[in-house]
Write a protein that holds these residues in place. Structure first.
Motif, PDB file in Angstrom:
ATOM      1  N   LYS A 116       2.384  -2.151  10.240  1.00 47.92           N
ATOM      2  CA  LYS A 116       2.245  -0.768  10.106  1.00 47.92           C
ATOM      3  C   LYS A 116       1.660  -0.634   8.514  1.00 47.92           C
ATOM      4  N   GLU A 117       2.476  -1.013   7.553  1.00 46.88           N
ATOM      5  CA  GLU A 117       2.194  -0.860   6.340  1.00 46.88           C
ATOM      6  C   GLU A 117       0.746  -1.429   6.045  1.00 46.88           C
ATOM      7  N   GLN A 118       0.609  -2.610   6.639  1.00 44.38           N
ATOM      8  CA  GLN A 118      -0.858  -3.228   6.091  1.00 44.38           C
ATOM      9  C   GLN A 118      -1.920  -2.393   6.668  1.00 44.38           C
ATOM     10  N   VAL A 119      -1.761  -1.972   7.715  1.00 41.40           N
ATOM     11  CA  VAL A 119      -2.595  -0.916   8.489  1.00 41.40           C
ATOM     12  C   VAL A 119      -2.824   0.310   7.565  1.00 41.40           C
ATOM     13  N   ASP A 120      -1.864   0.837   7.100  1.00 43.82           N
ATOM     14  CA  ASP A 120      -1.834   2.052   6.247  1.00 43.82           C
ATOM     15  C   ASP A 120      -2.581   1.805   5.058  1.00 43.82           C
ATOM     16  N   LEU A 121      -2.116   0.530   4.443  1.00 45.78           N
ATOM     17  CA  LEU A 121      -2.797   0.147   3.160  1.00 45.78           C
ATOM     18  C   LEU A 121      -4.488   0.057   3.598  1.00 45.78           C
ATOM     19  N   LEU A 122      -4.909  -0.516   4.394  1.00 45.85           N
ATOM     20  CA  LEU A 122      -6.443  -0.731   4.878  1.00 45.85           C
ATOM     21  C   LEU A 122      -6.845   0.477   4.780  1.00 45.85           C
ATOM     22  N   ASP A 123      -6.330   1.449   5.660  1.00 43.75           N
ATOM     23  CA  ASP A 123      -6.756   2.563   6.103  1.00 43.75           C
ATOM     24  C   ASP A 123      -6.991   3.507   4.657  1.00 43.75           C
ATOM     25  N   ALA A 124      -5.991   3.459   3.930  1.00 41.99           N
ATOM     26  CA  ALA A 124      -5.948   4.369   2.481  1.00 41.99           C
ATOM     27  C   ALA A 124      -7.033   3.556   1.489  1.00 41.99           C
ATOM     28  N   THR A 125      -7.247   2.353   1.705  1.00 43.76           N
ATOM     29  CA  THR A 125      -8.080   1.399   0.771  1.00 43.76           C
ATOM     30  C   THR A 125      -9.601   1.917   1.223  1.00 43.76           C
ATOM     31  N   ARG A 126      -9.752   1.902   2.491  1.00 40.87           N
ATOM     32  CA  ARG A 126     -11.407   2.391   3.109  1.00 40.87           C
ATOM     33  C   ARG A 126     -11.642   3.812   2.655  1.00 40.87           C
ATOM     34  N   ALA A 127     -10.681   4.585   2.779  1.00 44.51           N
ATOM     35  CA  ALA A 127     -10.658   6.178   2.410  1.00 44.51           C
ATOM     36  C   ALA A 127     -11.061   6.246   0.946  1.00 44.51           C
ATOM     37  N   TYR A 128     -10.309   5.660   0.118  1.00 46.10           N
ATOM     38  CA  TYR A 128     -10.611   5.657  -1.304  1.00 46.10           C
ATOM     39  C   TYR A 128     -11.848   5.169  -1.538  1.00 46.10           C
ATOM     40  N   GLU A 129     -12.382   4.039  -0.934  1.00 45.18           N
ATOM     41  CA  GLU A 129     -13.800   3.421  -1.103  1.00 45.18           C
ATOM     42  C   GLU A 129     -14.844   4.207  -0.671  1.00 45.18           C
ATOM     43  N   ALA A 130     -14.686   4.976   0.402  1.00 47.25           N
ATOM     44  CA  ALA A 130     -15.655   5.947   0.846  1.00 47.25           C
ATOM     45  C   ALA A 130     -15.788   7.406   0.089  1.00 47.25           C
ATOM     46  N   ASN A 131     -14.777   7.601  -0.682  1.00 47.12           N
ATOM     47  CA  ASN A 131     -14.864   8.684  -1.513  1.00 47.12           C
ATOM     48  C   ASN A 131     -15.356   8.270  -3.046  1.00 47.12           C
ATOM     49  N   VAL A 132     -15.152   7.143  -3.128  1.00 49.82           N
ATOM     50  CA  VAL A 132     -16.104   6.615  -4.450  1.00 49.82           C
ATOM     51  C   VAL A 132     -17.473   6.526  -4.203  1.00 49.82           C
TER      52      VAL A 132
END
Length: 150
Positions: A116-132
């Protein structure tokens, strides 16, 4: 100023996703911590934490509301409202040699699931990249607009 609202929206999302990544890192680091808090005379394992976010509310003044409606408001961004503990029960693991084992040989382990933590981390990373990417697109549009004036 309304022309910089896209920067403010992206910046608020970047800040929120960075905090989310920090919380996930804390969860992963404490995935085996059996003595996180001392409650009622006994040690309690670490409890998984989660970030709760919501859309920022518009400023309540009449002039800002009128201006938003006239310009077709695009939103105000996102904010973190709280960090909550996960209510899932702790895991019971049989390990009679562990110093925190009970009389039956079971140890209470944190309710952190690494998948679950890896999925949450991947989701947060993708959202961060999208906002950049959105921030860079806004910056490029402003630079092109400035070049028109030359």
């Amino acid at each position: 100023m309304a022309m910089f609202s896209s920067f403010n929206i992206s910046a608020s999302a970047l800040t929120a996703q960075r905090l989310r990544m920090d919380v996930v890192a804390s969860n992963i680091a404490n995935a085996t911590t059996t003595r996180a808090q001392y409650v009622n005379g006994r040690w309690v394992p670490y409890q998984r934490k989660m970030v709760v976010m919501e859309a920022k509310a518009a400023q309540p003044s009449f002039s800002s509301m009128l201006e938003d409606r006239m310009q077709g408001s695009v939103g105000q961004g996102v904010r973190v409202t709280q960090i909550v503990n996960d209510s899932e029960p702790f895991k019971r693991v049989y390990n009679p040699t562990h110093p925190d084992a009970d009389e039956e040989g079971y140890v209470l382990m944190p309710n952190v699931d690494l998948l679950k933590e890896q999925v949450d981390l991947l989701d947060a990373t993708r959202a961060y990249e999208a906002n950049v990417t959105a921030l860079n697109a806004s910056k490029a549009m402003f630079l092109k607009a400035l070049e028109i004036g030359r």
